[in-house]
Design an enzyme around this catalytic site. Structure first.
Site, PDB file in Angstrom:
ATOM      1  N   SER A 124      -6.785 -14.654   6.351  1.00  0.00           N
ATOM      2  CA  SER A 124      -6.919 -13.330   5.732  1.00  0.00           C
ATOM      3  C   SER A 124      -7.793 -13.304   4.496  1.00  0.00           C
ATOM      4  O   SER A 124      -8.194 -12.229   4.042  1.00  0.00           O
ATOM      5  CB  SER A 124      -5.531 -12.775   5.381  1.00  0.00           C
ATOM      6  OG  SER A 124      -4.755 -12.605   6.545  1.00  0.00           O
ATOM      7  N   SER A 139      -5.843 -10.054   7.083  1.00  0.00           N
ATOM      8  CA  SER A 139      -5.178  -8.838   6.644  1.00  0.00           C
ATOM      9  C   SER A 139      -5.748  -8.260   5.354  1.00  0.00           C
ATOM     10  O   SER A 139      -5.340  -7.188   4.917  1.00  0.00           O
ATOM     11  CB  SER A 139      -3.683  -9.123   6.448  1.00  0.00           C
ATOM     12  OG  SER A 139      -3.475 -10.162   5.513  1.00  0.00           O
ATOM     13  N   LYS A 177      -4.061  -5.756  -2.992  1.00  0.00           N
ATOM     14  CA  LYS A 177      -3.723  -5.790  -1.574  1.00  0.00           C
ATOM     15  C   LYS A 177      -2.305  -5.265  -1.371  1.00  0.00           C
ATOM     16  O   LYS A 177      -1.386  -5.627  -2.104  1.00  0.00           O
ATOM     17  CB  LYS A 177      -3.844  -7.221  -1.048  1.00  0.00           C
ATOM     18  CG  LYS A 177      -3.578  -7.346   0.452  1.00  0.00           C
ATOM     19  CD  LYS A 177      -3.809  -8.768   0.943  1.00  0.00           C
ATOM     20  CE  LYS A 177      -3.506  -8.888   2.430  1.00  0.00           C
ATOM     21  NZ  LYS A 177      -3.740 -10.253   2.954  1.00  0.00           N
TER      22      LYS A 177
END
Length: 527
Positions: free
Chosen positions: A224, A200, A125
């Site tokens: 997220s 996210s 990520k």
């Protein structure tokens, strides 16, 4: 000269094994997966990418498939699908990755396996530092930021054998649950191109669902690790705070909201990655001890007589898009199928009070993280409005307001503890809406109720964050007028990460439709 990349990889595999003096790969047994049998017989690369991560890890360790073959298959999948979905960014050169995979094969031939992720292509990520790969957080301020060292969780994955192929896309500064930014653009939903992937960890969930990577990592403050899995028909775990330590971290005491965690296409895959990520570290004062290998063991458990508390829309306090509640309540039947009782549940702390607590503490936490950028006028000009709003909101907070919010957080935890006197697990939807159009920055209303901030529409995820409890996202089904995906949050008691995985595993076995529901992009052109 006309050889394909897979032909060259197969020849290189034989060369590597012969050079290391290793025997030829062992013959497949009757217990091998059909996909693996096809690979051994010269099948297409998509058979590799369609394998579950636990099966793939076992195959690599048995030398039934090489790391080079695994890398080549996933790079081909990325080349085919990523231009359309935009899940993976800051890609590493393919030839360099194949050389790294070849080195993994040499180690394997000599019996030196790095861990359960040996030879796994992995995209981190784009909020976690990876040595030598751009870490932008989706911000033009950090477009050229190349970390000199890994974060702790990245280093643990590297030591377990992961080969880093790039990053996964995020919203700018990971703010909001829609993965788009001015550096890399928009990530599209794996099941509905033109719809949001969530955030996210949107890029990670989409890359996972589309078989670009075997497992994915992420982080979670406002859902997220829960909203993107729910919207892409995969699994995600927000672990108990401290289960996966955050290092480096400039504030180890107050900044205890966000946490890293795993995503997988099965609970077993997710648990395998958690066994790599988890474990205490002396630099993180709240990190949890215990042997993380427990998460990689068998997850079967009898849940007959267990109790599920359905929190739903918190007694009507949270607006929901039409179809969300119906889809989620139908999914609750899987708990009944494994012998559990499902009943309505409530939390003693009112929803509006929980929201005020979460919004105040988020202002303070996010604002503190971004303050240095805000203080530089040139960098402030490059920040999106939501980021500036968070900083300025944090700057306006007083000591008494923070003290009141901290007391509110205590009440949220106590409300969950009181509910757990009656139930083994509490369940909520992963979002209040289905995936929306990518042209929408964020929903401004739900069911006619205006949303007063860029994250108010994700209010459903914040109670578990504030309580610091483990929360597992599982697919709930496809609903609404467009039959779009949504998920459930299974929330467990303090530090009960293993129990949450075990009940999620049972839910998964009772829901075979999850594995059978492939994105349409995998159903065409040989997957």
């Amino acid at each position: 000269m006309g050889d394909t990349i897979l032909d060259r990889v197969t020849m290189d595999r034989r060369t590597v094994l012969a050079r290391a003096g290793a025997a030829a790969p062992v013959a497949l047994t009757a217990a091998a997966t059909p996909a693996l049998a096809k690979v051994a017989a010269g099948g297409a690369s998509n058979d590799i990418v369609m394998m579950n991560a636990t099966d793939l890890s076992a195959a690599i360790h048995r030398k039934e498939v090489s790391s080079r073959e695994v890398m080549a298959a996933h790079l081909a999948q990325i080349d085919r699908l990523n231009p359309r979905f935009n899940a993976i960014v800051s890609r590493v050169d393919g030839d360099a990755l194949l050389r790294q995979a070849a080195a993994m094969d040499e180690d394997a031939a000599a019996g030196r396996f790095h861990g359960p992720l040996h030879g796994f292509p992995h995209a981190v990520k784009d909020t976690a530092p990876v040595k030598g790969i751009a870490s932008t957080q989706g911000s033009p301020i950090l477009r050229n930021n190349i970390p000199a060292a890994d974060s702790l969780v990245v280093n643990r994955m590297r030591k377990a054998g992961a080969v880093f192929i790039g990053k996964t896309n995020v919203p700018e500064f990971a703010l909001g649950s829609h993965s788009y930014n001015p550096v890399f653009g928009i990530t599209h939903n794996a099941y509905a191109h033109g719809r949001t992937a969530g955030g996210s960890t949107g890029g990670g969930a989409v890359a996972l669902a589309l078989r670009m990577v075997p497992v994915a990592d992420g982080s979670d403050f406002g859902g997220s690790l829960r909203n993107p899995p729910g919207w892409n028909n995969v699994f995600g775990l927000r672990p108990s705070f401290g289960r996966v330590p955050s290092v480096p971290n400039s504030d180890m005491f107050w900044q205890n909201f966000a946490t890293s965690g795993p995503l997988g296409r099965t609970i077993a895959d997710l648990a395998m990655l958690l066994s790599v990520q988890a474990g205490e570290d002396a630099r993180a004062p709240f990190s949890l001890g215990g042997d993380p290998a427990v998460f990689a063991r068998a997850l079967d458990r009898d849940w007959k007589g267990g109790k599920i508390g359905w929190l739903g829309d918190l007694g009507g306090a949270l607006p929901m898009e039409a179809g969300v509640m119906d889809t989620c309540t139908r999914a609750l039947r899987a708990f009944e199928a494994i012998g559990m009782q499902v009943d309505e549940a409530t939390l003693a702390e009112p929803a509006d009070a929980m929201w005020r607590t979460a919004a105040t503490l988020r202002h303070w936490s996010v604002g503190a993280d971004l303050q240095a950028f805000y203080d530089d006028p040139a960098k402030r000009a490059l920040m999106k409005p939501e980021a500036i709003w968070e900083v300025e909101g944090g700057m306006n907070l007083t000591g008494p307001q923070l003290a009141a919010a901290s007391a509110g957080r205590t009440r949220i935890y106590q409300a969950f503890e009181a509910a757990f006197q009656q139930f083994d697990f509490l369940v909520l939807p992963t979002a209040q809406v289905f995936p929306f159009d990518v042209a929408t920055h964020w929903p401004t209303e739900i069911a006619g109720k205006p949303m007063d901030s860029y994250h108010r529409w994700m209010e459903v995820t914040l109670p578990a964050t504030m309580a610091g409890l483990p929360a597992l996202a599982v697919p709930a089904g496809f609903g609404g007028a467009r039959k779009l995906p949504i998920g459930l949050q299974i929330i467990g008691r303090r530090h009960a990460d293993l129990a949450v995985l075990q009940v999620g595993h049972a839910y998964e076995k009772a829901s075979p439709w999850i594995a059978a529901s492939l994105p349409s992009a995998l159903k065409s052109r040989g997957r």
